[in-house]
Design a protein around this motif. Structure first.
Motif, PDB file in Angstrom:
ATOM      1  N   PRO A  86       5.606  -6.293  16.301  1.00  0.00           N
ATOM      2  CA  PRO A  86       4.171  -6.044  16.100  1.00  0.00           C
ATOM      3  C   PRO A  86       3.472  -7.280  15.538  1.00  0.00           C
ATOM      4  N   LEU A  87       2.874  -8.062  16.403  1.00  0.00           N
ATOM      5  CA  LEU A  87       2.228  -9.300  16.000  1.00  0.00           C
ATOM      6  C   LEU A  87       0.818  -9.003  15.467  1.00  0.00           C
ATOM      7  N   CYS A  88       0.501  -9.542  14.294  1.00  0.00           N
ATOM      8  CA  CYS A  88      -0.809  -9.300  13.690  1.00  0.00           C
ATOM      9  C   CYS A  88      -1.926  -9.676  14.657  1.00  0.00           C
ATOM     10  N   LYS A  89      -2.967  -8.859  14.677  1.00  0.00           N
ATOM     11  CA  LYS A  89      -4.001  -9.027  15.698  1.00  0.00           C
ATOM     12  C   LYS A  89      -4.716 -10.370  15.610  1.00  0.00           C
ATOM     13  N   GLU A  90      -4.870 -10.914  14.385  1.00  0.00           N
ATOM     14  CA  GLU A  90      -5.520 -12.215  14.259  1.00  0.00           C
ATOM     15  C   GLU A  90      -4.669 -13.328  14.877  1.00  0.00           C
ATOM     16  N   ASP A  91      -3.345 -13.250  14.702  1.00  0.00           N
ATOM     17  CA  ASP A  91      -2.465 -14.266  15.270  1.00  0.00           C
ATOM     18  C   ASP A  91      -2.529 -14.244  16.794  1.00  0.00           C
ATOM     19  N   CYS A  92      -2.549 -13.046  17.355  1.00  0.00           N
ATOM     20  CA  CYS A  92      -2.618 -12.905  18.805  1.00  0.00           C
ATOM     21  C   CYS A  92      -3.972 -13.386  19.327  1.00  0.00           C
ATOM     22  N   GLN A  93      -5.032 -13.002  18.657  1.00  0.00           N
ATOM     23  CA  GLN A  93      -6.386 -13.391  19.061  1.00  0.00           C
ATOM     24  C   GLN A  93      -6.546 -14.915  19.036  1.00  0.00           C
ATOM     25  N   GLN A  94      -6.045 -15.540  17.968  1.00  0.00           N
ATOM     26  CA  GLN A  94      -6.186 -16.989  17.843  1.00  0.00           C
ATOM     27  C   GLN A  94      -5.357 -17.720  18.898  1.00  0.00           C
ATOM     28  N   TRP A  95      -4.169 -17.198  19.202  1.00  0.00           N
ATOM     29  CA  TRP A  95      -3.303 -17.765  20.246  1.00  0.00           C
ATOM     30  C   TRP A  95      -4.060 -17.777  21.572  1.00  0.00           C
ATOM     31  N   TRP A  96      -4.669 -16.648  21.882  1.00  0.00           N
ATOM     32  CA  TRP A  96      -5.421 -16.533  23.143  1.00  0.00           C
ATOM     33  C   TRP A  96      -6.643 -17.458  23.150  1.00  0.00           C
ATOM     34  N   GLU A  97      -7.377 -17.473  22.051  1.00  0.00           N
ATOM     35  CA  GLU A  97      -8.571 -18.319  21.976  1.00  0.00           C
ATOM     36  C   GLU A  97      -8.217 -19.793  22.159  1.00  0.00           C
ATOM     37  N   ASP A  98      -7.125 -20.233  21.551  1.00  0.00           N
ATOM     38  CA  ASP A  98      -6.750 -21.640  21.610  1.00  0.00           C
ATOM     39  C   ASP A  98      -6.129 -22.043  22.947  1.00  0.00           C
ATOM     40  N   CYS A  99      -5.682 -21.074  23.727  1.00  0.00           N
ATOM     41  CA  CYS A  99      -5.023 -21.384  25.005  1.00  0.00           C
ATOM     42  C   CYS A  99      -5.862 -21.038  26.236  1.00  0.00           C
ATOM     43  N   ARG A 100      -6.950 -20.348  26.076  1.00  0.00           N
ATOM     44  CA  ARG A 100      -7.670 -19.788  27.218  1.00  0.00           C
ATOM     45  C   ARG A 100      -8.130 -20.841  28.218  1.00  0.00           C
ATOM     46  N   THR A 101      -8.377 -22.081  27.772  1.00  0.00           N
ATOM     47  CA  THR A 101      -8.857 -23.115  28.691  1.00  0.00           C
ATOM     48  C   THR A 101      -7.754 -24.043  29.183  1.00  0.00           C
ATOM     49  N   TRP A 146       6.146 -13.229  27.347  1.00  0.00           N
ATOM     50  CA  TRP A 146       7.611 -13.213  27.174  1.00  0.00           C
ATOM     51  C   TRP A 146       8.184 -11.810  27.400  1.00  0.00           C
ATOM     52  N   SER A 147       7.684 -11.101  28.375  1.00  0.00           N
ATOM     53  CA  SER A 147       8.246  -9.783  28.735  1.00  0.00           C
ATOM     54  C   SER A 147       8.307  -8.830  27.545  1.00  0.00           C
ATOM     55  N   HIS A 148       7.191  -8.724  26.832  1.00  0.00           N
ATOM     56  CA  HIS A 148       7.052  -7.765  25.728  1.00  0.00           C
ATOM     57  C   HIS A 148       7.913  -8.079  24.512  1.00  0.00           C
ATOM     58  N   SER A 149       8.164  -9.371  24.292  1.00  0.00           N
ATOM     59  CA  SER A 149       8.781  -9.737  23.013  1.00  0.00           C
ATOM     60  C   SER A 149       7.856  -9.333  21.868  1.00  0.00           C
ATOM     61  N   TYR A 150       6.557  -9.478  22.115  1.00  0.00           N
ATOM     62  CA  TYR A 150       5.563  -9.092  21.112  1.00  0.00           C
ATOM     63  C   TYR A 150       4.749  -7.900  21.591  1.00  0.00           C
ATOM     64  N   LYS A 151       4.217  -7.195  20.619  1.00  0.00           N
ATOM     65  CA  LYS A 151       3.272  -6.117  20.886  1.00  0.00           C
ATOM     66  C   LYS A 151       2.057  -6.350  19.992  1.00  0.00           C
ATOM     67  N   LEU A 152       0.873  -6.339  20.586  1.00  0.00           N
ATOM     68  CA  LEU A 152      -0.341  -6.544  19.799  1.00  0.00           C
ATOM     69  C   LEU A 152      -0.503  -5.403  18.803  1.00  0.00           C
ATOM     70  N   SER A 153      -0.538  -5.752  17.525  1.00  0.00           N
ATOM     71  CA  SER A 153      -0.687  -4.743  16.479  1.00  0.00           C
ATOM     72  C   SER A 153      -2.160  -4.488  16.194  1.00  0.00           C
ATOM     73  N   ASN A 154      -2.454  -3.281  15.773  1.00  0.00           N
ATOM     74  CA  ASN A 154      -3.800  -2.958  15.309  1.00  0.00           C
ATOM     75  C   ASN A 154      -3.999  -3.362  13.855  1.00  0.00           C
ATOM     76  N   TYR A 155      -2.898  -3.762  13.216  1.00  0.00           N
ATOM     77  CA  TYR A 155      -2.958  -4.147  11.811  1.00  0.00           C
ATOM     78  C   TYR A 155      -3.313  -5.619  11.645  1.00  0.00           C
ATOM     79  N   SER A 156      -3.849  -5.928  10.475  1.00  0.00           N
ATOM     80  CA  SER A 156      -4.279  -7.294  10.159  1.00  0.00           C
ATOM     81  C   SER A 156      -3.261  -8.007   9.286  1.00  0.00           C
ATOM     82  N   ARG A 157      -3.393  -9.314   9.237  1.00  0.00           N
ATOM     83  CA  ARG A 157      -2.547 -10.142   8.377  1.00  0.00           C
ATOM     84  C   ARG A 157      -2.666  -9.662   6.931  1.00  0.00           C
ATOM     85  N   GLY A 158      -1.543  -9.588   6.234  1.00  0.00           N
ATOM     86  CA  GLY A 158      -1.541  -9.151   4.846  1.00  0.00           C
ATOM     87  C   GLY A 158      -1.441  -7.644   4.664  1.00  0.00           C
ATOM     88  N   SER A 159      -1.379  -6.911   5.775  1.00  0.00           N
ATOM     89  CA  SER A 159      -1.320  -5.447   5.688  1.00  0.00           C
ATOM     90  C   SER A 159       0.069  -4.929   5.359  1.00  0.00           C
TER      91      SER A 159
END
Length: 212
Positions: A86-101, A146-159
């Motif tokens: 369960p990867l924290c949603k901010e980490d996933c969001q930032q990964w996508w934002e930084d790689c989208r282009t 990576w074939s579901h190594s991660y799952k987007l969590s609804n939880y935030s960092r520090g939770s």
């Protein structure tokens, strides 16, 4: 704000790591001799994007807190993997934002590459397009690449309920609490299942006792 890419991205695990110093150094190279995986298969990816993949590899190789999600696999190059971390949603969001282009040619990097040259190349017929084309949402990237190594969590960092790919080791490792929580939840679930099976096995005996 995430730290800039540098040669010591694996240091958050320095006090308690499952990887060696040599391994952590090798993870910063592209391509790394550990995997012969070339991140620049569609041209140079942005440095801000690359640091997420380095951090992903540091987490995979060095973290001692992924036990609840380790699965055995029967593959020539590895015997276990992690699944649905369960990867924290901010980490996933930032990964996508930084790689989208940046550019890639596949929406699953786990398989389907042309390895004939010794490192990964785009398979025949694959077209280089932006990450955002192949991964239209943060979940598509974090869960699919990576074939579901991660799952987007609804939880935030520090939770205490999601794994942080990035953290300040001076503040302690927040993933220790997360791993304990899910390990206990898994144990409790297994215990409940075992008790349920035991009760089911006693039903016929109870039925016979009542008849007698």
């Amino acid at each position: 704000v995430l730290p800039a890419a540098k040669e010591d991205q694996c240091t958050p695990w320095r006090k308690n790591a499952c990887c060696s110093h040599n391994t952590s150094q090798e993870l910063h190279k592209d391509p790394s001799l550990l995997y012969n995986f070339n991140l620049d298969h569609c041209g140079k990816i942005e440095p801000a994007c690359k640091r997420h993949f380095i951090q992903d590899n540091c987490l995979y190789e060095c973290s001692p807190n992924l036990g609840p999600w380790i699965q055995e696999v029967n593959q020539s190059w590895r015997k276990e993997r992690f699944l649905d971390v369960p990867l924290c949603k901010e980490d996933c969001q930032q990964w996508w934002e930084d790689c989208r282009t940046s550019y890639t040619c596949k929406n699953n990097w786990h398989k389907g590459w042309d390895w004939s040259s010794g490192s990964n190349k785009c398979p025949a017929g694959a077209t280089c397009r932006t990450f955002e084309t192949y991964f239209p949402t943060p979940a598509a990237l974090c869960e699919g690449i990576w074939s579901h190594s991660y799952k987007l969590s609804n939880y935030s960092r520090g939770s205490g309920r999601c794994i942080q790919m990035w953290f300040d080791p001076a503040q302690g490792n927040p993933n220790e609490e997360v791993a304990r929580f899910y390990a206990l939840a898994t144990s409790a679930g297994a215990m409940s299942h075992g008790i349920g099976l035991l009760l089911l096995s006693l039903v016929p005996m109870l039925h016979l006792w009542l008849l007698s």
